[in-house]
Design a protein around this motif. Sequence first.
Motif, PDB file in Angstrom:
ATOM      1  N   GLU A   1     -25.620 -20.587  -2.386  1.00 45.01           N
ATOM      2  CA  GLU A   1     -26.005 -21.288  -3.617  1.00 45.01           C
ATOM      3  C   GLU A   1     -25.596 -20.516  -4.870  1.00 45.01           C
ATOM      4  O   GLU A   1     -25.550 -21.086  -5.966  1.00 45.01           O
ATOM      5  N   LEU A   2     -25.329 -19.215  -4.732  1.00 46.78           N
ATOM      6  CA  LEU A   2     -24.897 -18.414  -5.875  1.00 46.78           C
ATOM      7  C   LEU A   2     -23.376 -18.347  -5.936  1.00 46.78           C
ATOM      8  O   LEU A   2     -22.689 -18.537  -4.928  1.00 46.78           O
ATOM      9  N   GLU A   3     -22.854 -18.022  -7.120  1.00 46.46           N
ATOM     10  CA  GLU A   3     -21.408 -17.932  -7.310  1.00 46.46           C
ATOM     11  C   GLU A   3     -21.068 -16.743  -8.202  1.00 46.46           C
ATOM     12  O   GLU A   3     -21.905 -16.261  -8.972  1.00 46.46           O
ATOM     13  N   GLY A   4     -19.823 -16.320  -8.101  1.00 45.19           N
ATOM     14  CA  GLY A   4     -19.291 -15.298  -8.997  1.00 45.19           C
ATOM     15  C   GLY A   4     -19.952 -13.955  -8.831  1.00 45.19           C
ATOM     16  O   GLY A   4     -20.305 -13.523  -7.726  1.00 45.19           O
TER      17      GLY A   4
ATOM     18  N   LYS B   1     -23.444 -13.660  -7.175  1.00 44.55           N
ATOM     19  CA  LYS B   1     -23.432 -13.665  -5.713  1.00 44.55           C
ATOM     20  C   LYS B   1     -23.047 -12.290  -5.168  1.00 44.55           C
ATOM     21  O   LYS B   1     -23.630 -11.811  -4.187  1.00 44.55           O
ATOM     22  N   LEU B   2     -22.066 -11.647  -5.804  1.00 45.58           N
ATOM     23  CA  LEU B   2     -21.652 -10.322  -5.364  1.00 45.58           C
ATOM     24  C   LEU B   2     -22.783  -9.307  -5.511  1.00 45.58           C
ATOM     25  O   LEU B   2     -22.970  -8.440  -4.657  1.00 45.58           O
ATOM     26  N   LYS B   3     -23.558  -9.406  -6.589  1.00 43.99           N
ATOM     27  CA  LYS B   3     -24.684  -8.507  -6.781  1.00 43.99           C
ATOM     28  C   LYS B   3     -25.778  -8.761  -5.744  1.00 43.99           C
ATOM     29  O   LYS B   3     -26.397  -7.804  -5.242  1.00 43.99           O
TER      30      LYS B   3
ATOM     31  N   GLU C   1     -22.521 -12.508   7.441  1.00 46.22           N
ATOM     32  CA  GLU C   1     -23.805 -13.187   7.580  1.00 46.22           C
ATOM     33  C   GLU C   1     -24.608 -13.129   6.292  1.00 46.22           C
ATOM     34  O   GLU C   1     -25.259 -14.107   5.905  1.00 46.22           O
ATOM     35  N   ALA C   2     -24.578 -11.965   5.616  1.00 51.28           N
ATOM     36  CA  ALA C   2     -25.296 -11.856   4.346  1.00 51.28           C
ATOM     37  C   ALA C   2     -24.686 -12.755   3.287  1.00 51.28           C
ATOM     38  O   ALA C   2     -25.401 -13.304   2.428  1.00 51.28           O
ATOM     39  N   THR C   3     -23.365 -12.933   3.311  1.00 53.29           N
ATOM     40  CA  THR C   3     -22.710 -13.792   2.329  1.00 53.29           C
ATOM     41  C   THR C   3     -23.021 -15.263   2.573  1.00 53.29           C
ATOM     42  O   THR C   3     -23.210 -16.041   1.626  1.00 53.29           O
ATOM     43  N   ASN C   4     -23.097 -15.673   3.846  1.00 51.00           N
ATOM     44  CA  ASN C   4     -23.358 -17.082   4.164  1.00 51.00           C
ATOM     45  C   ASN C   4     -24.757 -17.512   3.759  1.00 51.00           C
ATOM     46  O   ASN C   4     -24.996 -18.699   3.501  1.00 51.00           O
ATOM     47  N   ASP C   5     -25.690 -16.575   3.712  1.00 52.36           N
ATOM     48  CA  ASP C   5     -27.062 -16.920   3.317  1.00 52.36           C
ATOM     49  C   ASP C   5     -27.199 -17.097   1.819  1.00 52.36           C
ATOM     50  O   ASP C   5     -28.282 -17.503   1.340  1.00 52.36           O
TER      51      ASP C   5
END
Length: 525
Positions: free
Chosen positions: A265-268, A271-273, A258-262
Amino acid sequence: MNAPIIDPLQGDFPEVIEEYLENGIMKCIAFNRRGTLLAAGCFDGNCLIWDFETRGIAKEFKDEECVASITSVCWSKYGHRILVSAADKSLTLWDVVKGEKITRTTLQQTPLQARLHPGSSTPSICLVCPLSSAPMIVDLDTGNVTVLPVSPTEGGNGLAPASRNKSSDGSAPFSPTAACFNKYGDLVYVGNSKGEILIIDHKNVQVRGIVLVPGSAVIKNIVFSRNGQYLLTNSNDRSIRIYENLLPIKNALTGLDEATNDLNELEGVEKLKAVGAQCLALFREFQDSVTRVHWKAPCFSGDGEWVVGGSANKGEHKIYIWDRAGHLVKILEGPKEAIIDLAWHPVHPIVVSVSLAGVVYIWAKDYTENWSAFAPDFKELEENEEYVEREDEFDLNPEIEKVKESDANEDEDIDIVGVENDSTFSDSDMSQGEICFLPADPIPDAPEQQDKCVGSTSKLGESNQSGSPISEEAGQNGQVNHESSPFEEDTGTTCMKRKRKPSEKVLELQAEKVKKPSQKTKPSG
């Protein structure tokens, strides 16, 4: 310890060495879930199971194939199995009750630490942190090994990145890493040499989030609290940091999705940070600003209210205890021996430490008992007071207030077999067949001592039957030399019995008896 007797104003942490355990050279320790059994790995490759209530050895696992030192021991969730890693690159899974070896696996690298999957009662999957490679997931049934990524740039290919530090043979890079499962084992948290905490889905071998540790120092230890709410890291910059787990305790992988789906718009790496920021939050930081010591085997207390860490300095046995607010509350000083491992009891305020000499020290609280808790009318006096008795206090039939009748049902059956659920173990019950105690096996007498007793008895019998010149001569003269044989044969339960030495008066009487006949036969001329 009876809880009402304990003074509530005292801190619930250990203070003094209560006892020590000594059997061979022990290197590492681990409690079971209830704290009733203590596993200890030894230098000779054996694994001891101590009954922590009686402080005696309940079981001993001896692997004839392993003669190297044990590096770590780990219990399964309900105590049926125990995993032992050794310096000969082996992983051995034991059945605790039967004392039999279930399986043995040999790795390519020496395992420094091995942890069983915490979500299964009979796990066959473990997390291994080797000496000179990245952490890996090992299937003990099939022997399959899955290397986990230690850098977000790996893309989940499972290969360890190149490092400046090489092993002795130059074949594999050395990347010092630490790793641990979360409470239910659906995620793995890896601390790498760049000061990053990687949140990894170990089933898909994929990095899902990154948390940057202040200072970017090498992370040496990483461990979760028992309730899964806090994560502890020990870095090379002499600091212990506590992170709050923001993911749900159960189904953490679903919360991570769920946190990743929100953050689509970020990548790489960015996004992981961002995902990592929603998983962990820095809560506290501990360090000794005066001595600036490195820390050894830091961990949480059983309830997560205290943090403990041992000094890594050689020649001192110091244990630092902080509360979760960050205040240093106690420094325990032991013998002049370095600490190599440390563990806090799951339930009681007891810390167990292992010294470099292989001795296990048990630190417990120095309780101050509150005697007024034994009787409701008991009152502790600071100084003597004059007591004025009642007028009818010493009468034959004093007027005593009627005792209130209790509302308890006297006909109700009392359950003395069932075990109440402990709030400390809210996620489990005793219906799972959890192992809390092991039957104590009686230790037979050593056969060498029995053989010696039998041999010495036979020798004494032979010496009594076969007459030597001295014994024959003494027999002819009617004298027996008691001092030359302090032992005599005993046909009872014991092999030999020490003979009582005659007193000085008896010796004088015997000497006089010997002199009297010699004086009568002496010639007159």
